[in-house]
Design a protein around this motif. Structure first.
Motif, PDB file in Angstrom:
ATOM      1  N   HIS A 194     -11.053  19.661  25.391  1.00 55.66           N
ATOM      2  CA  HIS A 194     -11.144  20.935  24.677  1.00 55.66           C
ATOM      3  C   HIS A 194     -12.247  21.862  25.182  1.00 55.66           C
ATOM      4  CE1 HIS A 194      -8.441  18.996  21.918  1.00 55.66           C
ATOM      5  NE2 HIS A 194      -9.321  18.064  21.646  1.00 55.66           N
ATOM      6  N   GLY A 195     -13.016  21.411  26.137  1.00 57.12           N
ATOM      7  CA  GLY A 195     -14.154  22.222  26.564  1.00 57.12           C
ATOM      8  C   GLY A 195     -15.330  21.942  25.658  1.00 57.12           C
ATOM      9  N   GLY A 196     -16.523  22.172  26.148  1.00 58.75           N
ATOM     10  CA  GLY A 196     -17.704  21.900  25.349  1.00 58.75           C
ATOM     11  C   GLY A 196     -18.913  22.578  25.938  1.00 58.75           C
ATOM     12  N   ALA A 197     -20.013  22.507  25.218  1.00 54.91           N
ATOM     13  CA  ALA A 197     -21.198  23.241  25.624  1.00 54.91           C
ATOM     14  C   ALA A 197     -22.094  22.461  26.581  1.00 54.91           C
ATOM     15  CB  ALA A 197     -22.011  23.623  24.374  1.00 54.91           C
ATOM     16  N   TRP A 198     -21.877  21.184  26.716  1.00 53.63           N
ATOM     17  CA  TRP A 198     -22.750  20.390  27.570  1.00 53.63           C
ATOM     18  C   TRP A 198     -22.458  20.622  29.044  1.00 53.63           C
ATOM     19  CZ3 TRP A 198     -24.138  14.718  26.236  1.00 53.63           C
ATOM     20  CH2 TRP A 198     -24.914  14.697  25.090  1.00 53.63           C
ATOM     21  N   GLU A 199     -23.518  20.533  29.835  1.00 51.33           N
ATOM     22  CA  GLU A 199     -23.327  20.485  31.275  1.00 51.33           C
ATOM     23  C   GLU A 199     -22.908  19.072  31.645  1.00 51.33           C
ATOM     24  OE1 GLU A 199     -23.279  22.770  33.388  1.00 51.33           O
ATOM     25  OE2 GLU A 199     -24.127  24.442  32.289  1.00 51.33           O
ATOM     26  N   VAL A 200     -21.992  18.972  32.573  1.00 47.32           N
ATOM     27  CA  VAL A 200     -21.433  17.668  32.922  1.00 47.32           C
ATOM     28  C   VAL A 200     -22.492  16.667  33.385  1.00 47.32           C
ATOM     29  CG1 VAL A 200     -19.789  16.495  34.417  1.00 47.32           C
ATOM     30  CG2 VAL A 200     -19.225  18.707  33.437  1.00 47.32           C
ATOM     31  N   LEU A 232     -23.072  22.423  12.965  1.00 43.79           N
ATOM     32  CA  LEU A 232     -22.339  23.139  14.001  1.00 43.79           C
ATOM     33  C   LEU A 232     -20.975  22.534  14.292  1.00 43.79           C
ATOM     34  CD1 LEU A 232     -25.205  23.782  16.581  1.00 43.79           C
ATOM     35  CD2 LEU A 232     -24.402  25.288  14.764  1.00 43.79           C
ATOM     36  N   GLY A 233     -20.783  21.259  13.911  1.00 42.34           N
ATOM     37  CA  GLY A 233     -19.538  20.588  14.247  1.00 42.34           C
ATOM     38  C   GLY A 233     -19.504  20.245  15.723  1.00 42.34           C
ATOM     39  N   GLY A 234     -18.393  19.700  16.169  1.00 42.65           N
ATOM     40  CA  GLY A 234     -18.209  19.443  17.591  1.00 42.65           C
ATOM     41  C   GLY A 234     -18.823  18.143  18.051  1.00 42.65           C
ATOM     42  N   LEU A 235     -19.388  18.176  19.237  1.00 43.50           N
ATOM     43  CA  LEU A 235     -19.765  16.970  19.963  1.00 43.50           C
ATOM     44  C   LEU A 235     -21.133  16.456  19.549  1.00 43.50           C
ATOM     45  CD1 LEU A 235     -18.824  18.368  23.477  1.00 43.50           C
ATOM     46  CD2 LEU A 235     -17.357  17.052  21.950  1.00 43.50           C
ATOM     47  N   SER A 236     -21.351  15.150  19.829  1.00 39.00           N
ATOM     48  CA  SER A 236     -22.696  14.600  19.701  1.00 39.00           C
ATOM     49  C   SER A 236     -23.610  15.310  20.692  1.00 39.00           C
ATOM     50  CB  SER A 236     -22.680  13.097  20.002  1.00 39.00           C
ATOM     51  OG  SER A 236     -21.858  12.402  19.096  1.00 39.00           O
ATOM     52  N   GLN A 237     -24.825  15.596  20.221  1.00 36.60           N
ATOM     53  CA  GLN A 237     -25.767  16.277  21.081  1.00 36.60           C
ATOM     54  C   GLN A 237     -26.664  15.261  21.777  1.00 36.60           C
ATOM     55  OE1 GLN A 237     -25.822  19.882  21.435  1.00 36.60           O
ATOM     56  NE2 GLN A 237     -23.842  19.403  20.539  1.00 36.60           N
ATOM     57  N   ALA A 238     -27.311  15.694  22.848  1.00 35.52           N
ATOM     58  CA  ALA A 238     -28.138  14.792  23.643  1.00 35.52           C
ATOM     59  C   ALA A 238     -29.195  14.112  22.789  1.00 35.52           C
ATOM     60  CB  ALA A 238     -28.789  15.566  24.784  1.00 35.52           C
ATOM     61  N   GLY A 239     -29.873  14.891  21.942  1.00 36.74           N
ATOM     62  CA  GLY A 239     -30.947  14.319  21.123  1.00 36.74           C
ATOM     63  C   GLY A 239     -30.459  13.190  20.240  1.00 36.74           C
ATOM     64  N   GLU A 240     -29.259  13.338  19.680  1.00 42.77           N
ATOM     65  CA  GLU A 240     -28.706  12.293  18.819  1.00 42.77           C
ATOM     66  C   GLU A 240     -28.458  11.014  19.607  1.00 42.77           C
ATOM     67  OE1 GLU A 240     -24.723  11.502  16.068  1.00 42.77           O
ATOM     68  OE2 GLU A 240     -25.151  13.518  16.850  1.00 42.77           O
ATOM     69  N   LEU A 241     -27.884  11.132  20.796  1.00 42.72           N
ATOM     70  CA  LEU A 241     -27.595   9.956  21.611  1.00 42.72           C
ATOM     71  C   LEU A 241     -28.878   9.274  22.073  1.00 42.72           C
ATOM     72  CD1 LEU A 241     -24.661  11.430  23.720  1.00 42.72           C
ATOM     73  CD2 LEU A 241     -24.520   9.988  21.684  1.00 42.72           C
ATOM     74  N   VAL A 242     -29.879  10.083  22.414  1.00 44.24           N
ATOM     75  CA  VAL A 242     -31.161   9.515  22.834  1.00 44.24           C
ATOM     76  C   VAL A 242     -31.800   8.746  21.681  1.00 44.24           C
ATOM     77  CG1 VAL A 242     -33.494  10.075  23.591  1.00 44.24           C
ATOM     78  CG2 VAL A 242     -31.556  11.252  24.602  1.00 44.24           C
ATOM     79  N   ALA A 243     -31.761   9.330  20.492  1.00 42.06           N
ATOM     80  CA  ALA A 243     -32.343   8.654  19.332  1.00 42.06           C
ATOM     81  C   ALA A 243     -31.646   7.331  19.049  1.00 42.06           C
ATOM     82  CB  ALA A 243     -32.271   9.567  18.111  1.00 42.06           C
ATOM     83  N   LEU A 244     -30.321   7.304  19.167  1.00 39.97           N
ATOM     84  CA  LEU A 244     -29.592   6.052  18.973  1.00 39.97           C
ATOM     85  C   LEU A 244     -30.055   5.005  19.983  1.00 39.97           C
ATOM     86  CD1 LEU A 244     -25.971   7.411  18.378  1.00 39.97           C
ATOM     87  CD2 LEU A 244     -27.350   6.107  16.727  1.00 39.97           C
ATOM     88  N   GLY A 245     -30.276   5.425  21.220  1.00 37.13           N
ATOM     89  CA  GLY A 245     -30.760   4.488  22.232  1.00 37.13           C
ATOM     90  C   GLY A 245     -32.140   3.960  21.882  1.00 37.13           C
ATOM     91  N   HIS A 246     -33.030   4.823  21.430  1.00 35.60           N
ATOM     92  CA  HIS A 246     -34.370   4.388  21.055  1.00 35.60           C
ATOM     93  C   HIS A 246     -34.344   3.392  19.900  1.00 35.60           C
ATOM     94  CE1 HIS A 246     -36.113   7.045  23.855  1.00 35.60           C
ATOM     95  NE2 HIS A 246     -36.105   8.154  23.130  1.00 35.60           N
ATOM     96  N   ARG A 249     -14.999  12.760  26.325  1.00 41.93           N
ATOM     97  CA  ARG A 249     -13.549  12.890  26.188  1.00 41.93           C
ATOM     98  C   ARG A 249     -13.186  14.202  25.503  1.00 41.93           C
ATOM     99  NH1 ARG A 249     -12.891   8.464  24.105  1.00 41.93           N
ATOM    100  NH2 ARG A 249     -12.938   9.052  21.895  1.00 41.93           N
ATOM    101  N   GLN A 250     -13.905  14.540  24.446  1.00 40.85           N
ATOM    102  CA  GLN A 250     -13.619  15.800  23.752  1.00 40.85           C
ATOM    103  C   GLN A 250     -13.884  16.997  24.653  1.00 40.85           C
ATOM    104  OE1 GLN A 250     -14.944  16.338  19.653  1.00 40.85           O
ATOM    105  NE2 GLN A 250     -15.380  14.154  19.528  1.00 40.85           N
ATOM    106  N   ALA A 251     -14.959  16.922  25.432  1.00 36.77           N
ATOM    107  CA  ALA A 251     -15.261  18.041  26.328  1.00 36.77           C
ATOM    108  C   ALA A 251     -14.183  18.189  27.390  1.00 36.77           C
ATOM    109  CB  ALA A 251     -16.628  17.820  26.982  1.00 36.77           C
TER     110      ALA A 251
END
Length: 921
Positions: A591-597, A556-570, A586-588
Motif C-alpha cells: 500500500h505504500g508507506g512513509a518509511w525509507e526502505v 496516526l494509524g498505519g505501520l509500526s514506527q522505528a521507535g516502537e520496534l527498537v523499544a521492543l528489541g530493548h 509487507r504493508q508498505a
C-alpha cells in the motif's frame, strides 16, 4: 525502412540477435545498450531485434521516451510494459502500482516481481527507444530492474544518443550484476551509403549524388532524405554538408525546407509548429498555434504525410524520425520558439489539459515576471512530487525564479521550494532555500513556519543542536499562531530527546503534548509523543518508550514506527519486533508507506545480529549497502558497514573488518551522527582485537557516563554492549572506565527490572570489574532467558576464565566448553578461537576443534544455511518474491543471497543453479 537503414549493419544485427538466443538458452538477464548519433539507425536496429524476438518465442514490450514528456513519471517504461498484444503488465497489475508511485523502491520491486513471474513461461524483451529523453523515475527503474531480475530470461534493449550521463550511470550500475552489451552505431562506410542509395533508386547513384552521399557523414537517415528529396540542385551547389553531431545537419534542414517549398500549402510551417508541440501532436493543437481553422490545415498535413515526414494514425500525428522534428524545430528562431511554447501552454490549459502537460512549454517559454507561468509550474510540481521528486525540484525552482523579488507570491512559492527539497531528501538545499527566505525578512508567522519545515530533515541528519537553535529562534518570535506554536514546542522537545538531559526533554515533551491536546493538533501531538518516546529511550526507560511510540501509532494509524520496534528489541521482545517489522514491510510493499526502505533492512539486520544470526545479519547489511547506491540515499550506509565490520570481527576476519571500517572512516563525517556512533563502536572493537585496547578505551571513554552518552555511541542494543566496554577497559588497564560502564549497566537494570538481557549485562559488568565468580555465574544464569546468545556466550566465557584463574579447573573447562560450543554454533569462529586458545593454555585438547576452520569460499559447502534454503526454493521454480515470503525475508535480501550463491557456485542462471542443487539434494 529496416532493410535500407540497416545496410552495413550486419555485424551489429548479428550481435543483437545472438544476445536474444543466448539469454533465452541460459535463461538469464542481459542489457543491450545501442548508442549512436541521430539518424544512425538505432530505432531500425531496435525494430529488427523486436521482430527477431517475436519470431523466436519472446514476449515483447516496446516503448519510446519523448523529449517533451519528461515530466510524466515512467511513461516510456509503462508504455513498453503495456503495449504488446499480451501486456507484460496487466490492467490489474497496473492499477496496483498506483499507491506505490511515491515509494519508488517498492514500485520497482513490484514490477520486478511481475516480470519475474511472466518470464517463467517465456523469455521477455523490454525495449525502450531514446532513453536519453527518459524521465528520472524511468531511469531509476531501468537502473534497478535488471538487477532485480538478474536470474530471469529478460533482455532489456535501450537505445540512446552518445554521452547521455543518466544512461552511462545506468549501465555502470547494472553492470555490477547483469551482463551489459554495448552496440555502437557509427557512420556507415562509403560502400554501404552507396548501396543504401541504390536500394532506393533501383540504380547506381550518379556522380553528383555520390558526392552528396560522401558528404553526409555516414548518416543513413540523412542519405535517405537526400535521395528521396531527389537533391534540389539550387540548394546543393557550392554548399558543404555539416557533420553529424549534436545539432541537426544544416543540409537536412535545407533539404526538408526545399522539399516543402514547392508545396502551396505551407506544410513546412505545420512541421515547425508541430515540432514545438512534440514528437506526437494532434491537428487541433497545431491549428490553434497557427491560428488557422483545422480544416485549412488538412492539405498541409496531407503533403507532409505524402512526403514521408509525418505519420498519421487517425488520432495523433507523429514525426517519422526525431531528426525531422529537430530540423524543423531548429529552423525556428529562438524567440519564435519561446513564443510558440508559451502559446502552446496557454492553449493546453485553455482546453482542459493539466498543469503537468503545460509545464514543459512553460519551462522553455516563460520569462521573468510571468506570474501565471509560475503558478502553473507550482501546481505541476505539487502533482508530481509524490512520484518524481527530482522533477518536482526542477519545476518548483523554475517557478520561484520566474517571480519578481517583490512579488508577494515569491515567499509562498519559496516555502514550497523548501518542502519539495525536503521531500527529495536534498536537505542542504532545503536549508539554503529556507535561509534565503528568512533573509528576506518575512512576517513572524511565516518565519516560524519556515523554521518548522526543517525539523524533520534536521532530526533525520542527527544535527539536534541546529534543530534546537532554529526552533528556539522561531519560538522567540511574537505573533505566532497557536497551531504553529504547538508544533514548534513539540519539535523543540524532539530536539532535546537525544541530548544529555532526558529529564528536561521529558518535561518539554509533556508540556508540548498538553498544548497539542488542548488545541486538538494531531501532528503536534504525534511529534510530542515521539519526543517523549525518544527521551525515554535515551534515558533507558524502554517500557515507557514503547508506550509512547504505540500511542503515536494509535493516533496516526498505519505501520509500526522505528521507535516502537527498537523499544521492543530493548525489552527482549525480539519476536514481536521481527513480526512488527515484517508486517510493516509487507504493508508498505502493498500500500505504500512513509518509511525509507533501508530503515527496514537496518533494523532487521540489527535484530539478526543481536539474536546471533550472523549470516542473516550480514546479508541484510549487504542489502543496505546495495540499496544505498540504488536509492542514492545513504542514511544507513555507515551503520551497515559498521555492522559488517563487527560480524567480521566475530568471525575472526580482521582483514575483512578493516576493509569494512575503511568505508566507515570514509563516510562517517558526512553521515548522520547516529551512524557515526555505530562506526565508533566498531572501530573500538577492532582496535581492541588488534592489540590496541588503550586506543579503543579512549574512543569509548565518553560512552560510559550516562544513557544519553552511550546512545550517541551505539543506539541499538547499547545496554548489552556495556560488558564489552568493561572488557576493553580491563585490557587497557583503565579501571575508572570499567567502573563507570558497570555503574551505567546497573542504572539500566534498575530501570528495566523485567528484562533478562539488561539484568544479565549488569551482573556481567559488575562481575568483570570485581573479578567475582558468583556475579558472573549469576550473569550466565540470567542470560539463559535472553534472546542474545552472543551476550550469553560471552558471560559464560568470562565465568569460565575467572573460575580458571581462581583454580576451579574442572568447572572452568566445562563453562569454556559451553562458550566454545555456542560461538561455533553461531558462526562466531573468531570468538571460538579465543576460547580455544584459553583452553589450550590450560592443557585441554579436543579433536573437534578442527571444525573451527573457516567456511570454504566457493562450492556448495561455502553456502550459509539461509543461502542453501534460498537455493533449494529457487531450484523448485519459485520466484524471488515467493522465496521472500516463504523465508520471511525482503525480496531485496533474497536478491543479495542469490548474488552470493551465484558467486560461490560460479553459476550465472537459475538453470545452472538447479543442476547444482540437484547434485547435492
Amino acid at each position: 525502412m529496416i532493410r535500407t537503414l540497416l545496410r552495413g549493419r550486419s555485424a551489429e544485427v548479428g550481435t543483437a540477435h545472438q544476445v536474444l538466443a543466448d539469454a533465452a538458452a541460459a535463461r538469464q538477464c542481459t542489457v543491450v545498450v545501442v548508442s549512436g548519433e541521430p539518424g544512425m539507425g538505432k530505432t531500425a536496429l531496435l525494430e529488427s531485434m523486436v521482430a527477431q524476438a517475436e519470431r523466436t518465442g519472446y514476449v515483447v514490450g516496446a516503448g519510446k521516451a519523448e523529449e517533451l514528456d519528461q515530466i510524466s513519471p515512467m511513461a516510456p517504461l509503462l508504455l513498453a510494459l503495456r503495449s504488446c498484444r499480451a501486456p507484460l503488465l496487466s490492467a490489474d497489475d497496473f492499477a496496483a502500482l498506483g499507491p506505490l508511485f511515491d515509494q519508488q523502491l517498492w514500485l520497482v520491486d513490484r514490477l520486478a516481481a511481475t516480470l519475474e513471474d511472466r518470464s517463467q513461461d517465456a523469455p521477455l524483451l523490454v525495449a525502450v527507444d531514446d532513453v536519453q529523453w527518459a524521465d528520472p523515475l524511468t531511469l531509476f527503474a531501468l537502473r534497478l530492474l535488471p538487477r532485480r531480475v538478474a536470474t530471469s530470461p529478460i533482455v532489456w534493449l535501450l537505445t540512446v544518443r552518445p554521452d547521455s550521463p543518466g544512461v552511462s550511470e545506468l549501465a555502470a550500475a547494472v553492470g555490477r550484476d547483469v551482463p551489459v552489451r554495448h552496440i555502437e552505431l557509427g557512420p556507415l562506410s562509403r560502400e554501404a551509403m552507396l548501396a543504401l542509395a541504390e536500394d532506393r533508386l533501383d540504380r547506381h547513384p550518379g556522380p553528383r549524388l555520390t558526392r552528396l552521399l560522401e558528404g553526409a557523414g555516414g548518416n543513413p537517415f540523412l542519405a535517405v532524405e537526400l535521395v528521396e528529396g531527389l537533391v534540389n540542385e539550387a540548394l546543393v551547389d557550392g554548399e558543404d554538408l555539416a557533420p553529424t553531431g549534436q545539432k541537426v545537419p544544416t543540409r537536412l534542414r535545407h533539404a526538408l525546407r526545399g522539399r516543402m517549398h514547392g508545396s502551396r500549402t505551407g506544410a513546412w510551417e505545420l512541421l515547425r509548429v508541430g515540432a514545438v508541440l512534440g514528437d506526437t501532436f494532434n491537428v487541433e493543437d497545431a491549428a490553434a498555434l497557427l491560428r488557422e481553422p483545422t480544416t485549412t490545415l488538412l492539405p498541409k498535413l496531407e503533403d507532409s504525410v505524402r512526403d514521408g515526414l509525418l505519420l498519421d494514425d487517425g488520432h495523433q500525428v507523429a514525426f517519422r524520425h526525431d531528426l525531422i522534428r529537430e530540423a524543423a524545430y531548429e529552423d525556428l528562431a529562438p524567440s519564435a520558439r519561446r513564443v510558440l511554447h508559451r502559446s502552446a501552454a496557454e492553449h493546453l490549459l485553455a482546453t482542459g489539459r493539466s498543469a503537468v502537460e503545460a509545464a514543459h512549454h512553460l519551462m522553455v517559454g516563460a520569462t521573468a515576471g510571468d506570474r501565471q507561468a509560475a503558478g502553473v509550474l507550482r501546481h505541476a510540481a505539487a502533482d508530481v512530487v509524490p512520484r518524481t521528486p527530482t522533477t518536482a525540484v526542477n519545476l518548483i525552482t523554475r517557478a520561484y525564479k520566474l517571480l519578481n523579488p517583490r512579488d508577494p507570491l515569491k515567499l509562498e512559492v519559496g516555502q514550497d521550494v523548501v518542502d519539495v527539497f525536503v521531500h527529495a531528501r536534498r536537505v542542504q538545499d532545503a536549508i539554503s532555500a529556507a535561509d534565503e527566505l528568512l533573509h528576506s525578512a518575512p512576517d513572524n508567522e511565516t518565519a516560524a513556519r519556515i523554521q518548522s519545515q526543517l525539523a524533520r530533515p534536521l532530526w533525520d541528519l542527527g544535527v539536534d543542536e541546529e534543530l534546537l537553535a532554529r526552533v528556539d529562534a522561531a519560538l522567540r518570535l511574537d505573533g505566532v499562531s497557536a497551531p504553529v506554536h504547538a508544533l514548534l514546542l513539540a519539535q523543540r522537545a524532539l530536539a532535546l530527546a537525544r541530548g544529555d538531559d532526558p529529564e528536561t526533554a521529558r518535561e518539554a515533551g509533556s508540556a508540548a503534548l498538553m498544548e497539542a491536546e488542548q488545541l486538538g493538533h494531531r501532528d503536534a501531538r504525534a511529534t510530542a509523543l515521539r519526543a517523549l518516546g525518544h527521551a525515554a529511550t535515551t534515558d533507558g526507560r524502554f517500557a515507557a518508550a514503547l508506550d509512547h511510540f504505540q500511542q503515536v501509532r494509535a493516533l496516526l494509524g498505519g505501520l509500526s514506527q522505528a521507535g516502537e520496534l527498537v523499544a521492543l528489541g530493548h525489552l527482549d521482545r525480539y519476536e514481536e519486533a521481527r513480526w512488527g517489522l515484517a508486517d510493516a514491510r509487507r504493508q508498505a510493499e502493498e500500500h505504500g508507506g512513509a518509511w525509507e526502505v533501508p530503515a527496514f533492512g537496518w533494523w532487521q539486520a540489527a535484530l539478526d545480529l543481536a539474536a546471533g544470526r550472523l549470516d542473516e545479519a550480514e546479508a541484510g547489511a549487504l542489502t543496505i549497502v546495495g540499496l544505498a547506491e540504488d536509492l542514492q540515499e545513504y542514511s544507513y550506509r555507515v551503520q551497515a558497514y559498521s555492522l559488517l565490520a563487527r560480524i567480521a570481527l566475530l568471525r575472526g576476519d580482521h582483514r575483512q573488518a578493516d576493509r569494512h571500517l575503511h568505508e566507515v572512516r570514509r563516510w562517517r563525517r558526512s553521515e548522520v551522527r547516529l551512524g557515526s556512533a555505530q562506526g565508533a563502536l566498531a572501530e573500538a572493537l577492532f582496535l581492541d582485537a588488534s592489540g590496541n585496547p588503550a586506543g579503543a578505551a579512549h574512543l569509548l571513554a565518553a560512552a560510559a557516563d550516562s544513557p544519553a552518552a552511550l546512545t550517541r555511541h551505539t543506539y541499538s542494543g547499547y545496554h548489552a554492549e556495556l560488558p564489552i566496554i568493561v572488557r576493553i577497559a580491563r585490557n587497557a588497564d583503565d579501571p575508572e572506565l570499567a567502573r563507570r560502564a558497570a555503574r551505567l549497566a546497573e542504572l539500566y537494570a534498575e530501570r528495566n527490572p523485567e528484562v533478562p538481557t539488561i539484568q544479565g549485562a549488569a551482573a556481567h559488568a559488575r562481575g568483570l570489574v570485581a573479578d567475582d565468580v558468583e556475579l558472573l555465574d549469576r550473569a550466565a544464569t540470567l542470560l539463559r532467558d535472553s534472546p542474545r546468545p552472543l551476550s550469553r556466550a560471552m558471560a559464560v566465557e568470562d565465568h569460565g576464565r575467572v573460575l580458571l584463574a581462581h583454580g576451579h579447573r574442572d568447572v572452568a573447562v566445562e563453562q569454556l566448553d559451553l562458550a566454545w560450543d555456542t560461538f561455533v554454533g553461531l558462526g562466531a569462529t573468531g570468538e571460538a578461537r579465543r576460547v580455544q586458545r584459553r583452553l589450550q593454555t590450560a592443557g585441554v585438547r579436543r579433536r573437534r576443534w578442527l571444525t573451527t576452520a573457516s567456511r570454504p569460499r566457493s562450492g556448495w559447502p561455502a553456502l550459509t544455511e539461509t543461502e542453501r534454503r534460498v537455493a533449494v526454493l529457487i531450484a523448485e521454480g519459485r520466484t524471488n518474491r515467493a522465496v521472500a515470503q516463504a523465508l520471511f525475508l525482503s525480496p531485496n535480501t533474497v536478491g543479495t543471497h542469490l548474488r552470493s550463491i551465484f558467486g560461490k557456485l560460479r553459476v550465472n542462471s537459475r538453470v545452472q543453479l538447479t543442476r547444482v542443487v540437484l547434485e547435492h539434494a
